[in-house]
Each structure stands twice: as C-alpha cells, then as structure tokens.
Design a protein around this motif. Structure first.
Motif, PDB file in Angstrom:
ATOM      1  N   ASN A 100       0.813  -1.210   0.000  1.00 37.09           N
ATOM      2  CA  ASN A 100       0.000   0.000   0.000  1.00 37.09           C
ATOM      3  C   ASN A 100       0.846   1.258   0.000  1.00 37.09           C
ATOM      4  OD1 ASN A 100      -2.570  -1.317   0.089  1.00 37.09           O
ATOM      5  ND2 ASN A 100      -2.172  -1.792   2.224  1.00 37.09           N
ATOM      6  N   GLY A 101       1.905   1.245  -0.753  1.00 39.43           N
ATOM      7  CA  GLY A 101       2.744   2.430  -0.838  1.00 39.43           C
ATOM      8  C   GLY A 101       4.184   2.021  -1.031  1.00 39.43           C
ATOM      9  N   GLU A 102       5.045   3.017  -1.133  1.00 36.34           N
ATOM     10  CA  GLU A 102       6.459   2.737  -1.348  1.00 36.34           C
ATOM     11  C   GLU A 102       7.257   3.096  -0.102  1.00 36.34           C
ATOM     12  OE1 GLU A 102       7.821   3.552  -5.749  1.00 36.34           O
ATOM     13  OE2 GLU A 102       6.682   5.230  -4.978  1.00 36.34           O
ATOM     14  N   GLU A 103       8.405   2.448   0.032  1.00 34.47           N
ATOM     15  CA  GLU A 103       9.245   2.736   1.191  1.00 34.47           C
ATOM     16  C   GLU A 103       9.812   4.152   1.084  1.00 34.47           C
ATOM     17  OE1 GLU A 103      12.888   0.779   3.734  1.00 34.47           O
ATOM     18  OE2 GLU A 103      11.699  -0.476   2.422  1.00 34.47           O
ATOM     19  N   ARG A 104       9.820   4.829   2.222  1.00 34.42           N
ATOM     20  CA  ARG A 104      10.309   6.204   2.298  1.00 34.42           C
ATOM     21  C   ARG A 104      11.143   6.370   3.563  1.00 34.42           C
ATOM     22  NH1 ARG A 104       9.166   6.433  -2.275  1.00 34.42           N
ATOM     23  NH2 ARG A 104       7.621   7.703  -3.310  1.00 34.42           N
ATOM     24  N   ALA A 105      11.776   7.544   3.688  1.00 40.73           N
ATOM     25  CA  ALA A 105      12.480   7.855   4.936  1.00 40.73           C
ATOM     26  C   ALA A 105      11.456   8.056   6.049  1.00 40.73           C
ATOM     27  CB  ALA A 105      13.312   9.118   4.749  1.00 40.73           C
ATOM     28  N   PHE A 106      11.897   7.965   7.292  1.00 39.30           N
ATOM     29  CA  PHE A 106      11.024   8.295   8.425  1.00 39.30           C
ATOM     30  C   PHE A 106      10.500   9.705   8.228  1.00 39.30           C
ATOM     31  CE2 PHE A 106      13.276   5.181  11.279  1.00 39.30           C
ATOM     32  CZ  PHE A 106      12.141   4.565  11.783  1.00 39.30           C
ATOM     33  N   VAL A 107       9.198   9.890   8.176  1.00 36.57           N
ATOM     34  CA  VAL A 107       8.666  11.238   8.083  1.00 36.57           C
ATOM     35  C   VAL A 107       7.712  11.499   9.222  1.00 36.57           C
ATOM     36  CG1 VAL A 107       7.193  12.779   6.753  1.00 36.57           C
ATOM     37  CG2 VAL A 107       8.995  11.533   5.598  1.00 36.57           C
ATOM     38  N   VAL A 108       6.657  10.675   9.302  1.00 36.07           N
ATOM     39  CA  VAL A 108       5.616  10.905  10.295  1.00 36.07           C
ATOM     40  C   VAL A 108       6.113  10.424  11.661  1.00 36.07           C
ATOM     41  CG1 VAL A 108       3.252  10.377  10.903  1.00 36.07           C
ATOM     42  CG2 VAL A 108       3.891  10.617   8.522  1.00 36.07           C
ATOM     43  N   GLU A 158       5.444  -1.849  12.207  1.00 32.27           N
ATOM     44  CA  GLU A 158       5.628  -2.092  10.789  1.00 32.27           C
ATOM     45  C   GLU A 158       4.300  -1.989  10.053  1.00 32.27           C
ATOM     46  OE1 GLU A 158       7.754  -5.682  10.134  1.00 32.27           O
ATOM     47  OE2 GLU A 158       8.099  -5.239   8.040  1.00 32.27           O
ATOM     48  N   PHE A 159       3.240  -2.459  10.685  1.00 35.77           N
ATOM     49  CA  PHE A 159       1.932  -2.381  10.042  1.00 35.77           C
ATOM     50  C   PHE A 159       1.492  -0.931   9.865  1.00 35.77           C
ATOM     51  CE2 PHE A 159      -2.659  -1.858  10.428  1.00 35.77           C
ATOM     52  CZ  PHE A 159      -3.077  -2.566   9.319  1.00 35.77           C
ATOM     53  N   VAL A 160       1.603  -0.123  10.907  1.00 31.91           N
ATOM     54  CA  VAL A 160       1.058   1.234  10.830  1.00 31.91           C
ATOM     55  C   VAL A 160       1.975   2.206  10.091  1.00 31.91           C
ATOM     56  CG1 VAL A 160      -0.245   0.981  12.980  1.00 31.91           C
ATOM     57  CG2 VAL A 160       2.015   2.006  13.049  1.00 31.91           C
ATOM     58  N   THR A 193       3.762   4.687   7.926  1.00 27.49           N
ATOM     59  CA  THR A 193       3.479   5.417   6.694  1.00 27.49           C
ATOM     60  C   THR A 193       4.606   5.237   5.685  1.00 27.49           C
ATOM     61  OG1 THR A 193       2.275   7.074   7.946  1.00 27.49           O
ATOM     62  CG2 THR A 193       3.019   7.711   5.763  1.00 27.49           C
ATOM     63  N   LYS A 228       6.544   2.655   5.400  1.00 24.48           N
ATOM     64  CA  LYS A 228       6.726   1.238   5.026  1.00 24.48           C
ATOM     65  C   LYS A 228       8.129   0.736   5.378  1.00 24.48           C
ATOM     66  CE  LYS A 228       2.711   1.871   3.202  1.00 24.48           C
ATOM     67  NZ  LYS A 228       1.532   1.456   3.964  1.00 24.48           N
TER      68      LYS A 228
END
Lengths: 471, 387
Positions: free
Chosen positions: A391-399, A445-447, A449, A451
């Motif tokens: 459900n999305g792509e891996e990103r840096a820690f943001v949220v 890991e589930f929650v 944003t 990924k």
C-alpha cells in the motif's frame, strides 16, 4: 500502560504482602491495535491423519548452527536426535515422529534447510523416564528436557533465542493468549489438557529459582493453574505478547535473563513427563479470508503445509499467500513447505500483487487503516480482507508519533530503531533492545506510513548485539 | 484504466536500467506511482500493511490547507476592493484573488517539483512526496504582490539548500517553506514587509481615504493598539496579510482535519497556543507599553500565528520527534513568537523565526528527552538491584 512510578515500585510490591492484591488486579494496556480481519477459526477441531512426511527445519531456530546426527535412509524413532547445536551439543533436536529420513535438503553454501522424515506409525518412540517433575531435581528435569528435544521450546529474553542450559533465569513467562489478528483461542485449544499443561508448568518451575508467571485474560480457564503467579491483562494487541507482559510486570534490565515458552509447547513438555514419550501433536488454526471454512486442525509439528491447506482454500484467480503464523509475524510458505516449529496458526490471504488506479486518492471503504485518513473509522466492528500489498512505497522516516501508539512498553520505538540503523550498541542497550523481539514491534511495521521494515531491523540489531556482546 | 495500465506496462522497460530512457526512470516512477498504487507486496516482516502512505498523508494535508487557500483568494479580492473602493460579489472577489495566487502556485510547484525530479534522477531514487505540501505552503505564506521571479528563486533556494543537500524529504532540519519565506524576508525586505505589500496593487497607487494596508501586527508594533482590527475581523481573516494566513477560522478547519486524521500533532498545536498565552499573559502582567498590554489571546489571531502553529510547527520532520519533546517544542515556539513580536521592533511578525529557531533546537530537545528516558530506565535497574 502502567504509570512510571508504579513500574518502579513493582519490584518491591512483588516481595511484600501487597503481592496478593496485585494478583487479582487486571493490568490494562491502552496502547496497541486490534486488526479485525475476515476468516477467524470456528471453534471446531478436525484431527488430520498422520501426514506422509514431516520435516524439522534448522532455519526455524534463530542463530542455530546444526550438526547432523542422521543421514538419508536412516530409520528413526520419535524422540531420536536428528541434529544438535554445534555450540551447545547438549541441545538436541529430536524427530517429531518415527520413520525413515528420506532427505536432507540443503540451500546455498550447503546450509541445511530441512530434514524430511517419511512417517511410519509403527516406527515407535524412544522411551524416556516417566516421572512427576515435582519429585525431580532441577538438574534431572533439565536433563530430560535436553534428551527428549524439548529444550528448544524454551526461549530466552533478551534476543528471543533458545535458552542456554547453563544460565539461571530470573523467572519464566508464559502467555496463555494471543491477541494477533485471527490468532487461535488457546482457552479453546487447550480444553481438557490443562492437567498436562500443569505437569509442564511444574517441570518448568524446577528450572528457575524465581517464579513462573502466567499471563491470562480476565475469566480465563488458565486461572486455575497452580504453582504460578498469574498476571491478568486486558487491552488490544500486543497485550498477548509475552514480551509486552514481561515489560509491564518485571521489565528486563541489562544482565537479566528471563525464559519464555509458548503455551502449546508447555503441553509437549508435560506429555514427556506423563508418558515418557515425545508427542508433538498440536492444534493449528487455519484462518484467513482465503480459507473456505476456517477452523482448527490437529496434526503434528512440522507437518507439510499442503496436508493442512490442500482443498480448503477458496477458488481464486488471484494469487494467494500462505503464511505459517499470523499476518504480522508469520513466515511466507508454499504448499510444499513444512509448518514452522513454533507456529500454531496458518493464515491465507490474497497476495494483492495488483495495481490500484489512484489508490492513494480513493476513499478505500474496504481497506483498514489505523489512521483516520481513510474511512475505516466509520465502522469500528467491520472485519476486513487484508492482502500483502505494501500500500505504498518505502520512504524515509517522516511521520512521528505513530509507533508510540501501538507499543505498550516503556520504550521509544523510533529512537531504538534509529540506534539500530546506526549500529550504535550503547544506544540500543540504553533504549531497551533487551526487552524486545520482532513481534513486539510488528504493529509499528503495520502502521508505518513510510513502510519501513521494522522487524528486519529489530533482528539486525539483535544479531549485532549477540555478535558484539555474546549472548 | 486497463488500457492506461497496459500502456504503462508497455513503456516501462524503456525506463528500467538498461532501457533507452533509463535516465528518466525516477520521473516515470513518480508518474506511474501517482496513477497506480504499486503492486509491491511484503517481502519481510509483517505481511499486511496499513493503507496509509506518504502520498495519502500529503493529500490530507493539502485538503486541510484548502480552506485557507479558498479564503485567502477571496480576501485578496476583498482587500483590493476595500483599498480602491471597488464593489465585487463573493465569487468575483474569489476569482480576482485566485487569479493572483494561481501564478505563484504554478511557479512554486514548477520550480520545486522540477528540482525534486532532477535530484531524484541524479540520486537514482524515487521522487518523494514532500514537496506536494511545501509547494502549496510557499504561496500561502507570501504577500500577494511578490514578483514571480522571487518566488522561483526562493523556492529553488529552499529546496536545494533547505532540503536536498541534507538528503531530501525526511532529512531536512528546517521547514522548507519557511526557509523560502525567510530567504525572501532577508534578501528582499522591501517586498516582504511594510504596509504596501499585503494588498494587491497597493504600492504605487492611491487607495481610498483611510485605507492604509497595514496589518494588525504593524499597528501593534507601532504601539497603536487602537488601530488594530477587531478580534472578530482578525478571527475571520478580513485583514491584510500573507495570502493564506489571515483567517484563523479557515486554519481551524484545517486543524480539525489534521487532528482528526491523526496526521498533525495536536500536542504541538496545543502547546504552541499555551506557550503564547503564557508569554502573552506575562506581558499583560507587566504592561510597560501598549503592545504588552494587548490581551494575550489577540496573538492567536494576529499574523501568521494560527497558520504557523497548525501547518508549519507540526511538520513532523522538523519538529521534535519525541512525544514529550513535542510539548516543549510547541511551548517554546509560543513563547518565542510573543518575545519576537513584542520586544523586537525590527520584525513585526515572530512566527516564522520562532518556528525556524525551534526547528534547529528540536534535536536538542529530543536529546534531553531521550537522556531522561534512558536515566529513568537505568534507575529502574538500580532499584531492582538494591531491592
């Protein structure tokens, strides 16, 4: 979560008369998340015939270097050692059933993947000493557990690896309930076997100078178990995780060792003492939205996945993912794999390897989200079909602030993970690496944003700790 | 949709490594993932994942910003009408203003996304979603008369030196949109301050009698508190100011969206308000001049306070990352806003500088929060050892 000062006081209260009072008190955990999925098991057990093949997989045991005792075409009885631990030769891994060793399957660099046994009901079992554990000394109990191959069911915190027979655990923790999505209901699974469970508990009690702690839910059948300290927990997942239960009663500090055993594995131990034979029969919950008629099946540990799922899945044009374990922590398997040694559950969900047009912009009424950015908050009781799509792509820690909501422990999860990413051993130690294993942060890991592969990171950190500090 | 998907699948090999257009792989990826949520499935760890991703998160923030954009556009028309005595309907005011905002937005998005795409391509990774929000924040915190080339310059400066040199979205120290504004504020002060920049076309033209174009903050800084607009006007936003900042009400609608979806931290918003009331309250207790005596709550509706507290201070990348730290971080912003506004005659508005300053301090706050956490954990071990 307990108030901080209460957490500090607990070590005192355990030793005073207040102790009795604490026993009856329910520890309410507020942080966490119950993910409601379709395909929960009906309370109905079907006993499967003895599978044609059974396998023991060294890869199920973290950090093990196996040394084989058998080769292909050897005949073994149930309870005969198939391999042992190179660095702890006293820890034996025994055949769950008797029969003929048909193959030793190896992977890259000749790593042993599985030892496959063709079962033979007439092969018989090794006879171990039948005894009341209460009449045995700690060393005698330990010896029997090592001989019969029960030892690998005892794991240790820190790190969630197999316990070392030479160490003295502070205490032993057993959680009698599982709060993970679609998890089996152990009060149902263990019905009629509480006597054997008690025997197993009594045996484990011999292994520690401390206490055996049982984590239960309010009104649990396990409340009747004797010679244990009962801690009652309520709250969402991961309240059933033994690590969370330890953290909220006697959190592990540096240098301390606590042992843990899965609830069904206590039965295996109990049976050895009661019958003198190994009996690895256990109940698996076959669950998930892709299962035609989800219910419980009784079979033997290490049974082929196909022997449980064949013919029981929904007909679907889309790919299905079979998981040995639950959707948060289990292992992806195929039908020609064998069930995980510690697992009590098989979950089948859609693979979800499809594209979704403007998925991020859609209302997605039928998809679950912990955040309110989608509409699953509208119907709190709805059960969802979840697939394995990221459900999305891996990103840096943001949220920030997401992980903290699902970890009911005195831990800063994001900062612990950052210490792991930075290979900073001191920080990992200070921030609580001793208290967690993968499953305790699985909800993060589930929650997430971004990924981020949280559980992989946790194991990376633990492996680094073991390498640098020794176990 | 099938045919679009098929088209993308057919063209995709061109952009993969080894393909003819592999130089544009990131660009293709950005458009592809924009159109279709990818088919990636879990490889390790948890098999299921929440439906939330960074695209959705940013979309929610943009939705939360829409009320301020809509109101801000209308207010441009309304203020211009007031200044020159022109009567327009609500729709006309909105269209008048929107046509002024639109070019600024196009420039901001064009320059910012352009840089993002190029950098992603050079680094060989995906285009991050961070600028989707920054690109709309920048126009909303600028005065309407800002020349477009300045918008382009400031955006480029902010994205390159405020974000990309640190590693891109998630690694920046300071809020990117505020860096753009600070850049303009210090590089081109005449376009960013004074009484003439906030109302469209005011500079060089003669307004109707009695219209000055000064913001409430400007009056307050001149200790002319009797000239400050009414609380109601400031709350509704019927005052001159940066494009999106004037209406506290519109900001509050956005705040509700952010808090309800859990995407903006209510802790930071509340702490910022409390910090402002605290410092404003102290000023009220010792009213040495007129500015110090204006009621503390007035700060909440003047200038960019509300907009900054809701949309800027809560930027998770640049704010404190610990939950306790968020309280301290927000509270300190609140205190600093009042300090800068009331005691620094050079800068009528303090929100931008307060947030940027606390952005820099946030890692230090986190450091102490984590140290405290570690100490508490060690104490736990000691008590147990001595028991």
């Amino acid at each position: 979560m307990l108030k901080d000062n209460k957490l500090l006081l607990l070590p005192f209260t355990k030793k005073t008369t207040l102790f009795e009072f604490n026993m009856s008190e329910t520890i309410k955990l507020r942080k966490g998340l119950n993910i409601k999925l379709q395909g929960g098991a009906k309370p109905e057990v079907e006993t499967l015939p003895l599978p044609l093949k059974v396998a023991l997989k060294p890869t199920d045991f973290q950090g093990l270097t196996p040394k084989l005792n058998v080769k292909a075409d050897d005949l073994v009885k149930a309870g005969d050692a198939l391999f042992f631990d190179k660095y702890h030769p006293e820890i034996r891994y025994t055949a769950p059933v008797g029969g003929k060793v048909v193959s030793v399957n190896r992977g890259e660099r000749r790593k042993i993947l599985e030892i496959v046994i063709e079962t033979d009901a007439k092969a018989g079992s090794v006879e171990f000493k039948k005894a009341d554990p209460k009449a045995l000394s700690g060393d005698e109990v330990k010896e029997l557990l090592l001989q019969s191959g029960m030892w690998p069911f005892i794991k240790r915190r820190p790190y969630g690896v197999i316990a070392s027979p030479s160490e003295k655990p502070l205490s032993i923790y057993i959680s009698t309930f599982d709060t993970a999505p679609l998890a089996p209901d152990y009060s149902f699974v263990m019905k009629g076997q509480l006597g054997t469970f008690q025997t197993g508990i009594d045996a484990l009690g011999r292994l520690t100078d401390g206490k055996v702690y049982l984590g239960i839910t309010p009104d649990s059948a396990f409340a009747k178990i004797k010679n244990v300290v009962v801690n009652t927990f309520s709250g969402p997942h991961p309240a059933g995780n033994v690590g969370v239960q330890i953290a909220n009663t006697n959190p592990i500090n540096k240098g301390e060792v606590v042992w843990t055993v899965n609830v069904q594995d206590v039965l295996f131990i109990g049976r050895v003492f009661e019958t003198g034979k190994v009996d690895f029969t256990k109940v698996f919950a076959l669950t998930g939205s892709e299962v035609e008629n989800p219910k419980y099946y009784k079979t033997v540990a290490g049974a082929p996945v196909a022997s449980v799922v064949e013919g029981k899945l929904k007909k679907s044009e889309n790919k299905q993912r079979i998981i040995s374990g639950n959707v948060l922590t289990g292992t992806k398997v195929s039908k020609d794999c064998y069930l995980g040694y510690y697992d009590s559950q098989i979950t089948v969900i859609p693979e979800g390897d499809n594209y979704e047009f403007l998925g991020w912009a859609m209302p997605r009424f039928n998809k679950f989200s912990f955040s309110h950015a989608y509409f699953s908050w509208l119907n709190k009781n709805k059960s969802y079909v979840a697939d394995a799509n990221l459900n999305g792509e891996e990103r840096a820690f943001v949220v920030t602030g997401q992980y903290e909501k699902v970890v009911p422990m005195d831990i800063l999860p994001v900062h612990l993970l950052k210490a792991i990413i930075a290979d900073d051993i001191d920080k990992m130690e200070q921030l609580g690496i001793y208290e967690i294993i993968e499953e305790d942060l699985a909800l993060c890991e589930f929650v997430c944003t971004s990924k981020i592969e949280v559980q992989k990171l946790v194991r990376k950190g633990i492996n680094l700790m073991i390498k640098e500090m020794g176990s | 949709m099938k045919s679009l998907r098929n088209f993308l699948d057919k063209k995709k090999p061109l952009f993969l490594p080894g393909g003819k257009l592999s130089k544009f792989g990131s660009t293709f990826g950005a458009f592809e993932t924009f159109l279709f949520t990818p088919n990636h499935t879990s490889k390790t760890g948890s098999h299921i994942h929440d439906t939330i991703d960074l695209k959705r998160t940013m979309t929610v923030v943009i939705i939360a910003l829409l009320p301020t954009l809509l109101f801000g556009s209308w207010n441009i028309g309304y203020q211009n009408g007031l200044a020159f005595g022109v009567e327009r309907s609500i729709i006309e005011n909105f269209i008048f203003g929107f046509l002024k905002v639109l070019p600024i937005m196009i420039v901001s998005y064009g320059v910012g996304l352009g840089i993002e795409f190029i950098v992603a391509q050079i680094r060989g990774h995906e285009v991050n979603e961070g600028f989707l929000v920054t690109g709309i924040l920048i126009p909303l915190i600028l005065p309407v008369n800002i020349p477009l080339w300045m918008v382009a310059l400031a955006t480029a400066f902010a994205v390159i030196f405020g974000k990309e040199i640190f590693g891109g979205t998630g690694y920046n120290v300071m809020n990117v949109a505020l860096i753009a504004r600070a850049f303009l504020f210090f590089a081109y002060p005449s376009e960013m301050s004074g009484d003439l920049v906030w109302v469209y076309d005011l500079a060089g033209n003669t307004p109707v009698d009695g219209f000055s174009g000064a913001t409430p903050l400007a009056y307050a800084a001149q200790n002319a508190s009797s000239e400050i607009a009414s609380f109601k006007d400031m709350f509704l936003g019927l005052i001159p100011g940066s494009i999106g900042e004037t209406s506290t009400l519109a900001v509050l609608i956005g705040a509700a969206v952010l808090i309800f979806t859990g995407i903006g931290s209510w802790k930071i918003m509340l702490a910022t308000v409390l910090g402002t009331l605290f410092m404003g309250g102290i000023c009220n207790l010792f009213p040495a001049n007129e500015y110090m005596s204006i009621p503390a709550y007035t700060h909440l509706v003047m200038g960019g306070f509300a907009f900054g507290a809701v949309f800027m201070a809560t930027d998770p990348v640049t704010a404190s990352s610990t939950e306790k730290g968020k309280w301290i971080y927000g509270f300190m912003i609140g205190i600093l806003v009042v300090l800068i506004r009331v005691f620094n005659p050079a800068y009528p508005e303090g929100m931008m500088l307060a947030i940027l300053l606390m952005n820099v301090w946030a890692p230090l706050i986190d450091y102490f929060v984590i140290e405290g956490h570690v100490k508490r954990r060690l104490k736990r071990a000691k008590i147990k050892a001595n028991a």
